[in-house]
Design a protein around this motif. Structure first.
Motif, short mmCIF file in Angstrom:
data_model
loop_
_atom_site.label_atom_id
_atom_site.label_comp_id
_atom_site.label_asym_id
_atom_site.label_seq_id
_atom_site.Cartn_x
_atom_site.Cartn_y
_atom_site.Cartn_z
N LYS A 1 5.59 -7.05 7.46
CA LYS A 1 4.17 -6.95 7.13
C LYS A 1 3.65 -5.68 7.80
CE LYS A 1 0.09 -9.87 6.64
NZ LYS A 1 0.16 -9.90 5.17
N TYR A 2 2.99 -4.83 7.01
CA TYR A 2 2.64 -3.50 7.50
C TYR A 2 1.15 -3.20 7.28
CZ TYR A 2 3.03 1.58 8.20
OH TYR A 2 2.88 2.86 8.65
N LYS A 3 0.52 -2.61 8.30
CA LYS A 3 -0.87 -2.15 8.17
C LYS A 3 -0.93 -0.64 8.35
CE LYS A 3 -5.59 -3.02 9.74
NZ LYS A 3 -6.45 -3.81 10.67
N ASN A 4 -0.36 -0.16 9.45
CA ASN A 4 -0.28 1.28 9.69
C ASN A 4 0.87 1.55 10.66
OD1 ASN A 4 -1.34 0.99 12.46
ND2 ASN A 4 -3.32 0.66 11.47
N THR B 1 0.57 -0.68 13.61
CA THR B 1 0.33 -2.10 13.41
C THR B 1 1.22 -2.64 12.29
OG1 THR B 1 -1.99 -1.72 14.01
CG2 THR B 1 -1.44 -3.86 13.05
N TYR B 2 2.29 -3.28 12.68
CA TYR B 2 3.21 -3.88 11.71
C TYR B 2 4.02 -4.95 12.43
CZ TYR B 2 6.27 -0.48 13.98
OH TYR B 2 6.94 0.26 14.93
N ASP C 1 -0.07 -9.59 -0.26
CA ASP C 1 -0.66 -9.31 1.05
C ASP C 1 0.10 -8.24 1.82
OD1 ASP C 1 -2.60 -11.29 0.56
OD2 ASP C 1 -1.31 -12.85 1.38
N ASN C 2 0.56 -7.20 1.09
CA ASN C 2 1.22 -6.05 1.73
C ASN C 2 2.45 -6.47 2.53
OD1 ASN C 2 1.31 -3.26 2.04
ND2 ASN C 2 0.14 -3.27 3.94
N GLU C 3 3.21 -7.36 1.96
CA GLU C 3 4.38 -7.92 2.65
C GLU C 3 5.64 -7.70 1.83
OE1 GLU C 3 4.22 -11.70 5.36
OE2 GLU C 3 4.74 -12.36 3.34
N THR D 1 0.81 -1.21 0.00
CA THR D 1 0.00 0.00 0.00
C THR D 1 0.85 1.26 0.00
OG1 THR D 1 -0.07 0.06 2.42
CG2 THR D 1 -1.80 -1.20 1.29
N GLU E 1 0.61 3.58 2.13
CA GLU E 1 1.01 3.81 3.53
C GLU E 1 2.27 3.02 3.86
OE1 GLU E 1 -2.04 3.09 2.54
OE2 GLU E 1 -3.13 4.96 3.00
N HIS E 2 2.34 1.81 3.32
CA HIS E 2 3.51 0.96 3.54
C HIS E 2 4.74 1.60 2.88
CE1 HIS E 2 4.99 -3.51 3.72
NE2 HIS E 2 5.89 -2.67 4.16
#
Length: 291
Positions: free
Chosen positions: A53-56, A59-60, A37-39, A5, A7-8
């Motif tokens: 692995k990142y979400k925000n 959260t990673y 999968d955003n990895e 993403t 953001e990532h």
């Protein structure tokens, strides 16, 4: 789909993962590869040395070497990037560098093969739009989660995904599935050159695989360009719909090259026999001559 993403991406450019990314980027022995999968996976000699692995911003996860595999007979790294210490470790460039130094020693003990280092050096030497060939990914494997079991192809990892930045006669840029072989022993046996031709044919014969690969390549080029992992003046590439084969044969003497040329002829004949386009053969001399 291999994509992360926005953001990532920003986390590497200016966020919480910036120092980690800078350490990875400055180390020529590490390869930063986009996964689904955003990895993101960071490789050293084909070993997954780090997985992100990142979400925000809050959260990673950052996973280190597999303890059961790499630490079996060795002491683990003294630098912790596990959850409890991750936030603090990411603030210190020296600690991150120390982790990679220690982790590379462990990977090297398990994977000392010459081929691993050559593969990474080829990727390192072809990360520019200004060069004829652009390596965009290592260790690519088709995700078959959405494919019916009866239509799936055998699991095959492609050493290098290579793009020809020069258009072909049709005006498109060829995508090559490149297999690397160092020496004549690597061209024979279970993972020999004929086996590679057949497995690659299985991949390129499936339109959904070709579509998936093309999408992956477009995403990876876009992301790596944004992160500065591809140098030179960015080109608008019109990717071909069907990939081709490339075989990179590495030799350390004239006798070995002659034998590899014989193996290359076998590969070309096998491709012709099963009705696929002639593979592009690239030779690389591993000897270094002092000036």
């Amino acid at each position: 789909m291999r994509k992360i993403t926005d953001e990532h991406i920003k986390a590497y450019q200016s966020g919480v993962l910036k120092k980690l990314f800078n350490v990875i980027k400055e180390d020529p022995e590490l390869s930063f590869e986009i996964r689904k999968d955003n990895e993101v996976m960071v490789y050293y000699r084909k070993g997954k040395i780090l997985t992100i692995k990142y979400k925000n911003e809050d959260t990673y996860t950052v996973r280190t070497l597999d303890k059961q595999y790499y630490y079996k007979d060795c002491e683990s790294s003294s630098v912790s990037v596990e959850t409890d210490f991750l936030t603090e470790t990411l603030k210190h460039t020296d600690k991150l560098r120390k982790y990679f130094r220690q982790a590379k020693i462990l990977v090297h003990k398990h994977k000392m093969g010459l081929e691993f280092g050559v593969q990474q050096n080829i990727a390192l030497g072809n990360r520019s739009f200004d060069k004829r060939f652009l390596v965009v990914d290592m260790e690519w494997q088709f995700s078959q989660e959405t494919v019916r079991k009866e239509d799936r192809v055998g699991k095959t990892r492609i050493d290098l995904i290579v793009i020809d930045t020069h258009p072909n006669e049709a005006g498109t840029n060829d995508i090559y599935l490149a297999e690397l072989k160092v020496g004549t022993e690597a061209t024979e046996g279970k993972s020999g050159i004929i086996d590679h031709i057949r497995k690659t044919n299985d991949i390129i014969s499936k339109q959904e695989v070709c579509d998936d690969l093309k999408c992956d390549v477009e995403n990876v080029i876009d992301i790596k360009s944004k992160l500065g992992l591809i140098s030179g003046k960015k080109k608008t590439l019109k990717l071909s719909s069907k990939p081709k084969m490339m075989i990179i044969l590495v030799y350390r003497g004239e006798e070995e090259r002659t034998r590899l040329e014989q193996q290359a002829e076998i590969a070309i004949n096998e491709a012709k026999r099963i009705g696929v386009s002639k593979p592009l053969i690239q030779y690389f001399d591993l000897r270094m001559t002092l000036a």
